[in-house]
Motif scaffolding. Structure first.
Motif, short mmCIF file in Angstrom:
data_model
loop_
_atom_site.label_atom_id
_atom_site.label_comp_id
_atom_site.label_asym_id
_atom_site.label_seq_id
_atom_site.Cartn_x
_atom_site.Cartn_y
_atom_site.Cartn_z
N GLU A 9 0.83 -1.20 0.00
CA GLU A 9 0.00 0.00 0.00
C GLU A 9 0.87 1.26 0.00
O GLU A 9 0.55 2.24 -0.67
CB GLU A 9 -0.93 0.00 1.21
N THR A 26 -1.94 9.21 0.28
CA THR A 26 -1.54 8.78 1.62
C THR A 26 -1.72 7.25 1.64
O THR A 26 -2.52 6.70 0.86
CB THR A 26 -2.42 9.41 2.71
N ASP A 58 -3.34 5.50 3.76
CA ASP A 58 -4.74 5.19 4.08
C ASP A 58 -5.62 5.29 2.84
O ASP A 58 -6.49 4.44 2.61
CB ASP A 58 -5.28 6.13 5.15
N TYR A 59 -5.41 6.34 2.04
CA TYR A 59 -6.20 6.50 0.82
C TYR A 59 -5.87 5.38 -0.17
O TYR A 59 -6.77 4.85 -0.84
CB TYR A 59 -5.94 7.87 0.19
N ALA A 61 -5.05 2.34 0.57
CA ALA A 61 -5.75 1.14 1.05
C ALA A 61 -7.21 1.18 0.64
O ALA A 61 -7.77 0.16 0.19
CB ALA A 61 -5.62 1.02 2.56
N LYS A 62 -7.85 2.35 0.75
CA LYS A 62 -9.25 2.48 0.34
C LYS A 62 -9.41 2.30 -1.17
O LYS A 62 -10.37 1.68 -1.63
CB LYS A 62 -9.81 3.84 0.78
#
Length: 135
Positions: free
Chosen positions: A103, A113, A115-116, A118-119
């Motif tokens: 990721e 980022t 986190d983004y 991963a989404k």
């Protein structure tokens, strides 16, 4: 009578076969090359930057209609491009690939980022899931 299989020579390049491919308009049968430009012609004035000619529309109603049409088209294009980003991220993160990316690596490549990323990977997997069942 000239031999139709003779070759015409061009001093600026390799010999070219005479015949149907030669220019009948030249007396010697030689190929002519375009003249080389030694300078870039100057434009009188630089052309003004235009945005889909919206600046040339005088009628406010027409301007609103056309600009709204463009905004909706760009929004749809952005959504579609985002879907392709998600699919690509999911494919790059697929653990079955020998060169699967993490990721963090995907986030670095896409300027996201982690986190983004991963989404987006998860969203891409949902977009790909109907395709996997078709195979």
């Amino acid at each position: 009578m000239p031999d139709s299989h003779a070759q015409a020579s061009d001093p600026s390049g390799p010999a070219a076969p005479a015949g149907p491919g030669t220019d009948a308009g030249t007396a010697s049968g030689r190929r002519q090359r375009p003249a080389q430009l030694l300078f870039e012609p100057q434009a009188d004035e630089p052309e003004p930057e235009r945005f889909f000619d919206l600046e040339s529309i005088d009628d406010p109603g027409e301007l609103l209609r056309r600009s709204t049409e463009l905004a909706l088209a760009f929004r749809a294009a952005a959504e579609r491009a985002t879907d392709f980003q998600a699919v690509a991220a999911a494919q790059l993160a697929d653990p079955r690939r020998f060169d699967a990316l993490s990721e963090t690596e995907i986030a670095d490549r896409a300027d996201w980022t982690p986190d983004y990323a991963a989404k987006m990977i998860e969203y891409g997997r949902t977009l790909l899931s109907p395709r996997r069942h078709e195979d």
